[in-house]
Design a protein around this motif. Structure first.
Motif, PDB file in Angstrom:
ATOM      1  N   THR A 148     -15.009 -42.745 -37.266  1.00 21.50           N
ATOM      2  CA  THR A 148     -16.141 -41.954 -37.751  1.00 21.50           C
ATOM      3  C   THR A 148     -17.106 -41.683 -36.597  1.00 21.50           C
ATOM      4  N   ARG A 149     -17.947 -40.696 -36.798  1.00 21.19           N
ATOM      5  CA  ARG A 149     -18.945 -40.377 -35.771  1.00 21.19           C
ATOM      6  C   ARG A 149     -19.877 -41.583 -35.561  1.00 21.19           C
ATOM      7  N   LYS A 150     -20.166 -42.282 -36.659  1.00 14.62           N
ATOM      8  CA  LYS A 150     -21.060 -43.452 -36.598  1.00 14.62           C
ATOM      9  C   LYS A 150     -20.438 -44.554 -35.714  1.00 14.62           C
ATOM     10  N   GLN A 151     -19.148 -44.828 -35.924  1.00 11.81           N
ATOM     11  CA  GLN A 151     -18.463 -45.838 -35.099  1.00 11.81           C
ATOM     12  C   GLN A 151     -18.465 -45.412 -33.629  1.00 11.81           C
ATOM     13  N   PHE A 152     -18.150 -44.137 -33.418  1.00  9.08           N
ATOM     14  CA  PHE A 152     -18.120 -43.588 -32.064  1.00  9.08           C
ATOM     15  C   PHE A 152     -19.462 -43.803 -31.369  1.00  9.08           C
ATOM     16  N   GLU A 153     -20.548 -43.504 -32.068  1.00  8.74           N
ATOM     17  CA  GLU A 153     -21.889 -43.636 -31.484  1.00  8.74           C
ATOM     18  C   GLU A 153     -22.213 -45.097 -31.157  1.00  8.74           C
ATOM     19  N   GLU A 154     -21.738 -46.014 -31.996  1.00 12.08           N
ATOM     20  CA  GLU A 154     -21.967 -47.449 -31.733  1.00 12.08           C
ATOM     21  C   GLU A 154     -21.273 -47.870 -30.431  1.00 12.08           C
ATOM     22  N   TYR A 155     -20.038 -47.445 -30.267  1.00 12.78           N
ATOM     23  CA  TYR A 155     -19.311 -47.764 -29.030  1.00 12.78           C
ATOM     24  C   TYR A 155     -19.997 -47.110 -27.834  1.00 12.78           C
ATOM     25  N   ARG A 156     -20.361 -45.845 -27.997  1.00 12.24           N
ATOM     26  CA  ARG A 156     -20.991 -45.100 -26.912  1.00 12.24           C
ATOM     27  C   ARG A 156     -22.271 -45.793 -26.446  1.00 12.24           C
ATOM     28  N   ARG A 157     -23.050 -46.276 -27.417  1.00 13.44           N
ATOM     29  CA  ARG A 157     -24.304 -46.986 -27.074  1.00 13.44           C
ATOM     30  C   ARG A 157     -24.015 -48.287 -26.329  1.00 13.44           C
ATOM     31  N   ALA A 158     -22.942 -48.965 -26.738  1.00 12.65           N
ATOM     32  CA  ALA A 158     -22.570 -50.230 -26.081  1.00 12.65           C
ATOM     33  C   ALA A 158     -22.181 -49.990 -24.616  1.00 12.65           C
ATOM     34  N   TYR A 159     -21.542 -48.866 -24.349  1.00 10.66           N
ATOM     35  CA  TYR A 159     -21.104 -48.565 -22.973  1.00 10.66           C
ATOM     36  C   TYR A 159     -22.263 -48.124 -22.076  1.00 10.66           C
ATOM     37  N   SER A 160     -23.311 -47.592 -22.688  1.00  5.84           N
ATOM     38  CA  SER A 160     -24.431 -47.027 -21.920  1.00  5.84           C
ATOM     39  C   SER A 160     -25.095 -48.114 -21.067  1.00  5.84           C
ATOM     40  N   PRO A 161     -25.470 -47.853 -19.830  1.00  4.72           N
ATOM     41  CA  PRO A 161     -25.576 -46.555 -19.131  1.00  4.72           C
ATOM     42  C   PRO A 161     -24.349 -46.168 -18.290  1.00  4.72           C
ATOM     43  N   TYR A 162     -23.182 -46.768 -18.573  1.00  4.01           N
ATOM     44  CA  TYR A 162     -21.993 -46.459 -17.766  1.00  4.01           C
ATOM     45  C   TYR A 162     -20.863 -45.883 -18.618  1.00  4.01           C
ATOM     46  N   GLY A 163     -21.254 -44.996 -19.527  1.00  7.53           N
ATOM     47  CA  GLY A 163     -20.278 -44.397 -20.441  1.00  7.53           C
ATOM     48  C   GLY A 163     -19.177 -43.611 -19.750  1.00  7.53           C
ATOM     49  N   SER A 164     -19.499 -43.018 -18.604  1.00  2.00           N
ATOM     50  CA  SER A 164     -18.481 -42.193 -17.918  1.00  2.00           C
ATOM     51  C   SER A 164     -17.305 -43.037 -17.436  1.00  2.00           C
ATOM     52  N   VAL A 165     -17.592 -44.246 -16.958  1.00  2.00           N
ATOM     53  CA  VAL A 165     -16.507 -45.133 -16.522  1.00  2.00           C
ATOM     54  C   VAL A 165     -15.697 -45.589 -17.746  1.00  2.00           C
ATOM     55  N   ALA A 166     -16.392 -45.855 -18.850  1.00  2.00           N
ATOM     56  CA  ALA A 166     -15.676 -46.173 -20.104  1.00  2.00           C
ATOM     57  C   ALA A 166     -14.767 -45.002 -20.484  1.00  2.00           C
ATOM     58  N   SER A 167     -15.268 -43.778 -20.343  1.00  2.00           N
ATOM     59  CA  SER A 167     -14.470 -42.583 -20.659  1.00  2.00           C
ATOM     60  C   SER A 167     -13.206 -42.523 -19.801  1.00  2.00           C
ATOM     61  N   ILE A 168     -13.338 -42.861 -18.527  1.00  2.00           N
ATOM     62  CA  ILE A 168     -12.198 -42.842 -17.608  1.00  2.00           C
ATOM     63  C   ILE A 168     -11.107 -43.799 -18.098  1.00  2.00           C
ATOM     64  N   TYR A 169     -11.528 -44.971 -18.588  1.00  2.37           N
ATOM     65  CA  TYR A 169     -10.557 -45.930 -19.138  1.00  2.37           C
ATOM     66  C   TYR A 169      -9.997 -45.461 -20.481  1.00  2.37           C
ATOM     67  N   LEU A 170     -10.850 -44.883 -21.319  1.00  2.00           N
ATOM     68  CA  LEU A 170     -10.381 -44.409 -22.638  1.00  2.00           C
ATOM     69  C   LEU A 170      -9.348 -43.300 -22.476  1.00  2.00           C
ATOM     70  N   TRP A 171      -9.563 -42.401 -21.516  1.00  4.56           N
ATOM     71  CA  TRP A 171      -8.567 -41.353 -21.247  1.00  4.56           C
ATOM     72  C   TRP A 171      -7.237 -41.990 -20.877  1.00  4.56           C
ATOM     73  N   SER A 172      -7.309 -42.953 -19.993  1.00  7.31           N
ATOM     74  CA  SER A 172      -6.091 -43.618 -19.521  1.00  7.31           C
ATOM     75  C   SER A 172      -5.374 -44.334 -20.677  1.00  7.31           C
ATOM     76  N   ILE A 173      -6.144 -45.005 -21.526  1.00 10.52           N
ATOM     77  CA  ILE A 173      -5.579 -45.725 -22.675  1.00 10.52           C
ATOM     78  C   ILE A 173      -4.901 -44.745 -23.642  1.00 10.52           C
ATOM     79  N   SER A 174      -5.510 -43.588 -23.835  1.00  8.90           N
ATOM     80  CA  SER A 174      -4.971 -42.624 -24.813  1.00  8.90           C
ATOM     81  C   SER A 174      -3.600 -42.084 -24.395  1.00  8.90           C
ATOM     82  N   PHE A 175      -3.331 -42.085 -23.087  1.00  4.42           N
ATOM     83  CA  PHE A 175      -2.056 -41.550 -22.599  1.00  4.42           C
ATOM     84  C   PHE A 175      -1.015 -42.626 -22.303  1.00  4.42           C
ATOM     85  N   ARG A 176      -1.346 -43.876 -22.593  1.00  2.00           N
ATOM     86  CA  ARG A 176      -0.412 -44.971 -22.316  1.00  2.00           C
ATOM     87  C   ARG A 176       0.660 -45.066 -23.386  1.00  2.00           C
TER      88      ARG A 176
END
Length: 205
Positions: free
Chosen positions: A177-205
């Motif tokens: 859900t968008r709500k879950q997504f926002e909770e994770y996004r807040r947890a990663y902040s202020p380094y969300g972009s590095v989290a994104s780099i790992y999430l991209w990699s995980i999605s293609f594994r």
């Protein structure tokens, strides 16, 4: 053929340490995966063209088209692209809508009506707003510019299917859900972009 210059997204121990402490599940994945590199395009215009090409197609298709564009069109500069015919840009393997969008942006820059360098002075929401005002560009394309060109540190895109898929895989979720997504996004902040780099990699594994 003039190849567009690329580099890797710049991050280090500080970001990794923070994310490992902020989210144990992501932290475990980071430890297991080691360093993940994300190739970015520092040039604003070339990166914007690349982001437009990437709308709604696979990363593999983008790679093929991008190489073809550099071969057929030459320098990925507003000056050079502004004088191409839309049909010639389209012949690289993109839709006419994307070709016209790329041509229009190049011509707008050439006419002095758009200065991409000004983006560096704007906040993330302002960059998204400014770029989204251009025809054919929405929030996702703007967010890709923030990460894949400007190296802004805290971007996690809800509009990116691969990032959402990476989250679902990482946390073992059937839906997100968008709500879950926002909770994770807040947890990663202020380094969300590095989290994104790992999430991209995980999605293609």
């Amino acid at each position: 053929m003039q190849t567009v210059i690329t580099k890797n997204f710049d991050y280090g121990e500080k970001e990794i340490h923070y994310l490992k402490n902020a989210d144990a599940v992501l932290g475990a994945a980071i430890s297991q995966m080691g360093r993940v590199e994300r190739v970015i395009i520092p040039d604003l215009f070339a990166a914007l063209v690349h982001a437009i090409v990437g709308q709604l197609i696979s990363a593999k298709a983008v790679e093929t088209i991008w190489a073809r564009m550099q071969e057929k069109l030459g320098a990925m500069t507003p000056q050079n692209i502004a004088i191409q015919a839309a049909e010639h840009i389209q012949s690289c393997g993109i839709t006419m809508k994307k070709a016209v969008c790329i041509l229009n942006i190049a011509q707008t820059i050439e006419q002095g009506l758009l200065d991409l360098q000004e983006l560096y002075e704007l906040s993330d929401p302002q960059v998204i707003q400014k770029l989204s005002s251009l025809q054919g560009i929405g929030p996702w394309t703007a967010e890709m510019m923030l990460i894949n060109c400007m190296e802004r540190p805290d971007v996690v895109s809800w509009g990116d299917i691969a990032i959402r898929r990476g989250m679902m895989k990482l946390y073992n979720l059937d839906t997100l859900t968008r709500k879950q997504f926002e909770e994770y996004r807040r947890a990663y902040s202020p380094y969300g972009s590095v989290a994104s780099i790992y999430l991209w990699s995980i999605s293609f594994r």
